[in-house]
Scaffold this active site. Sequence first.
Site, mmCIF file in Angstrom:
data_model
loop_
_atom_site.group_PDB
_atom_site.id
_atom_site.type_symbol
_atom_site.label_atom_id
_atom_site.label_comp_id
_atom_site.label_asym_id
_atom_site.label_seq_id
_atom_site.Cartn_x
_atom_site.Cartn_y
_atom_site.Cartn_z
ATOM 1 N N LYS A 124 0.865 -1.184 0.000
ATOM 2 C CA LYS A 124 0.000 0.000 0.000
ATOM 3 C C LYS A 124 0.902 1.234 0.000
ATOM 4 C CE LYS A 124 -1.538 2.954 2.774
ATOM 5 N NZ LYS A 124 -1.537 4.112 1.866
ATOM 6 N N GLU A 181 10.255 16.512 15.183
ATOM 7 C CA GLU A 181 10.609 16.340 13.770
ATOM 8 C C GLU A 181 9.812 17.345 12.948
ATOM 9 O OE1 GLU A 181 9.135 12.880 11.586
ATOM 10 O OE2 GLU A 181 11.115 12.646 10.714
ATOM 11 N N CYS A 228 13.765 11.413 6.485
ATOM 12 C CA CYS A 228 13.725 10.944 7.882
ATOM 13 C C CYS A 228 15.090 11.036 8.537
ATOM 14 C CB CYS A 228 13.214 9.515 7.924
ATOM 15 S SG CYS A 228 14.115 8.430 6.819
ATOM 16 N N GLU A 230 10.062 1.710 10.357
ATOM 17 C CA GLU A 230 11.061 2.737 10.027
ATOM 18 C C GLU A 230 10.350 4.064 10.200
ATOM 19 O OE1 GLU A 230 14.184 2.195 9.269
ATOM 20 O OE2 GLU A 230 14.040 0.018 9.102
HETATM 21 P P1 NAD Z 1 2.432 8.696 7.488
HETATM 22 O O1 NAD Z 1 2.680 7.926 8.740
HETATM 23 O O2 NAD Z 1 1.379 9.706 7.473
HETATM 24 O O3 NAD Z 1 2.099 7.694 6.295
HETATM 25 C C1 NAD Z 1 2.945 6.599 5.956
HETATM 26 C C2 NAD Z 1 2.100 5.484 5.370
HETATM 27 O O4 NAD Z 1 1.275 4.954 6.408
HETATM 28 C C3 NAD Z 1 1.157 5.940 4.268
HETATM 29 O O5 NAD Z 1 1.059 4.922 3.293
HETATM 30 C C4 NAD Z 1 -0.171 6.101 5.009
HETATM 31 O O6 NAD Z 1 -1.286 5.968 4.166
HETATM 32 C C5 NAD Z 1 -0.087 4.966 6.017
HETATM 33 N N1 NAD Z 1 -0.880 5.142 7.233
HETATM 34 C C6 NAD Z 1 -1.247 6.300 7.830
HETATM 35 N N2 NAD Z 1 -1.960 6.036 8.954
HETATM 36 C C7 NAD Z 1 -2.013 4.683 9.067
HETATM 37 C C8 NAD Z 1 -2.592 3.790 10.018
HETATM 38 N N3 NAD Z 1 -3.255 4.235 11.081
HETATM 39 N N4 NAD Z 1 -2.454 2.460 9.826
HETATM 40 C C9 NAD Z 1 -1.770 1.993 8.764
HETATM 41 N N5 NAD Z 1 -1.221 2.781 7.820
HETATM 42 C C10 NAD Z 1 -1.324 4.111 7.980
HETATM 43 O O7 NAD Z 1 3.864 9.311 7.104
HETATM 44 P P2 NAD Z 1 4.212 10.240 5.845
HETATM 45 O O8 NAD Z 1 3.707 11.603 6.107
HETATM 46 O O9 NAD Z 1 3.825 9.568 4.572
HETATM 47 O O10 NAD Z 1 5.816 10.215 5.907
HETATM 48 C C11 NAD Z 1 6.530 11.048 6.727
HETATM 49 C C12 NAD Z 1 7.008 10.327 7.968
HETATM 50 O O11 NAD Z 1 7.686 9.131 7.608
HETATM 51 C C13 NAD Z 1 8.021 11.131 8.738
HETATM 52 O O12 NAD Z 1 7.777 11.032 10.128
HETATM 53 C C14 NAD Z 1 9.339 10.462 8.398
HETATM 54 O O13 NAD Z 1 10.357 10.656 9.340
HETATM 55 C C15 NAD Z 1 8.944 9.055 8.278
HETATM 56 N N6 NAD Z 1 9.889 8.307 7.440
HETATM 57 C C16 NAD Z 1 10.729 7.402 8.031
HETATM 58 C C17 NAD Z 1 11.678 6.732 7.265
HETATM 59 C C18 NAD Z 1 12.611 5.737 7.869
HETATM 60 O O14 NAD Z 1 13.169 4.947 7.121
HETATM 61 N N7 NAD Z 1 12.838 5.739 9.161
HETATM 62 C C19 NAD Z 1 11.754 6.974 5.914
HETATM 63 C C20 NAD Z 1 10.897 7.903 5.353
HETATM 64 C C21 NAD Z 1 9.950 8.565 6.120
#
Ligand code: NAD
Length: 472
Positions: A170, A379, A279, A245
């Site tokens: 997804k 962050e 991130c 992650e």
């Molecule tokens: P997000 O958590 O809003 O979304 C990430 C994914 O999770 C999306 O596909 C979203 O649709 C899904 N999602 C959202 N709520 C969910 C739930 N309750 N249950 C299951 N899935 C759900 O994050 P974002 O805004 O897309 O990305 C930014 C964040 O990601 C930042 O905090 C960043 O630091 C982190 N990030 C971490 C890494 C890493 O490798 N550590 C890499 C990239 C981004």
Amino acid sequence: MITRDAIYIGGKWVPASGGEKIEVINPATEEIVGTVPVGTEADVNDAILAARSAFASWSKSSIEERQGYLNAISAAISERGDEIAEVITSEVGTPINYSKMAMVGTPRVVARSYAKILDSFEWEEEVRNSLIVKEPIGVVGMITPWNFPLHQIIGKVAPALASGCTMVLKPSKEAPLNAFILADIIHDCGLPKGVFNLVSGHGSEIGKSISSHPEVDMVSFTGSTAAGVSVSKEASETVKRVTLELGGKSANIILDDADMAKAAKMSVYSCFNNSGQECSSLSRLLIPSTHREEIIEVISSTMERYSVGDPMDESIKCGPMVSESQQKSVSEYISKGISEGATVISGGLGTPEGVSRGFYVKPTVFADVTREMTIFREEIFGPVLSISTYETEEEAIIMANDSDYGLSGGVWSGDEKRAMRVAMAMRTGQVSINGGAFNISAPFGGYKLSGNGRELGSHGLEEFLEVKAIQR
Ligand code: NAD
């Protein structure tokens, strides 16, 4: 305009059962650049069942077969590289040169790296009277974010294929189009039906269905800490493995014996890559108070040349934020930095000069940031660098570790032993010494609220494996 009106289940493109669409917005122009279907719980269920039925034979596939698909996927990403880079720039707003290098180049080499890892991976070992064997864990649910969309997808798909797992992906709703290109690539490579499935949609709905589904053996999640916590809770009833992650607030320590000009200049780039939406961005710069003026002077002059604008322009270093809500969130942090008393060295509130549309913010550098300030602790996920001063090496380490997160870090020093000592003291999953380059074969992942588990390299492969001990 890219219209994708089907999701990919069991080796076929099929309509999603709900009928709704997600509009993908170009953050530089605010125009719609594509649409993808909104999948439902029923679609997720179909995809998981397809993955389950494919697992029986894919888990027994030969190493050579898996290597063949991984190399074919890598080659196809390379062939379609310019197209993928342009699509990702139109979804995320990443400057095009960086898209070509990081958004396409990294997944291309990561896919290939897993074919190579399989050349020498040890699937069995003898321990006294036991044979220890490693086996694919089963069906993997993959939930990915928008910021390095294809890299984060391949960081899961490639080790899952290498291990013999099947999967349901997804992608994020902000940047799903590249995932559809990957599904085309996988389809054209002839991967057996049901090994890879793609369902687009909302995280709060289908993300939850994936996390809680009894036929999913593992969820590999990348995204925010809040959503990662929710995934863990949803997954707990079925006791599935969850790798996370998550976010970061990484520290970059310049020690008093560093090459100050180089360290100061590089500290801008290591915070502002992908317009700060990374991130592992080194967003907290810790500098010796004795070198404050010198470092700030270099950073100020670097910022004067730090161009912001149309991400399709090859000379541009910083593009827009991915969405209006991200623009608002980053602007609120800049406003908090000002109201809590940090000194603005560059940027500030408002949009950059000459920009009339798009979700832009001004790349901003704050000095005199204290440990209590919001911009030191939370962050931001945008181009905002916070500079704090310290008096001793011990204090620098305490400040670096004074964070709920522990994803990445940096140390600059003229003395490699000293740099190593400081790197070892940092409670974080990665540290770069004197700008040491990102290594796609080294494990990537976080301590503390930055996550669980590791991606990339052989450590990333191990996450997708169960371990069995057979006594004789
Ligand atoms: P997000 O958590 O809003 O979304 C990430 C994914 O999770 C999306 O596909 C979203 O649709 C899904 N999602 C959202 N709520 C969910 C739930 N309750 N249950 C299951 N899935 C759900 O994050 P974002 O805004 O897309 O990305 C930014 C964040 O990601 C930042 O905090 C960043 O630091 C982190 N990030 C971490 C890494 C890493 O490798 N550590 C890499 C990239 C981004």
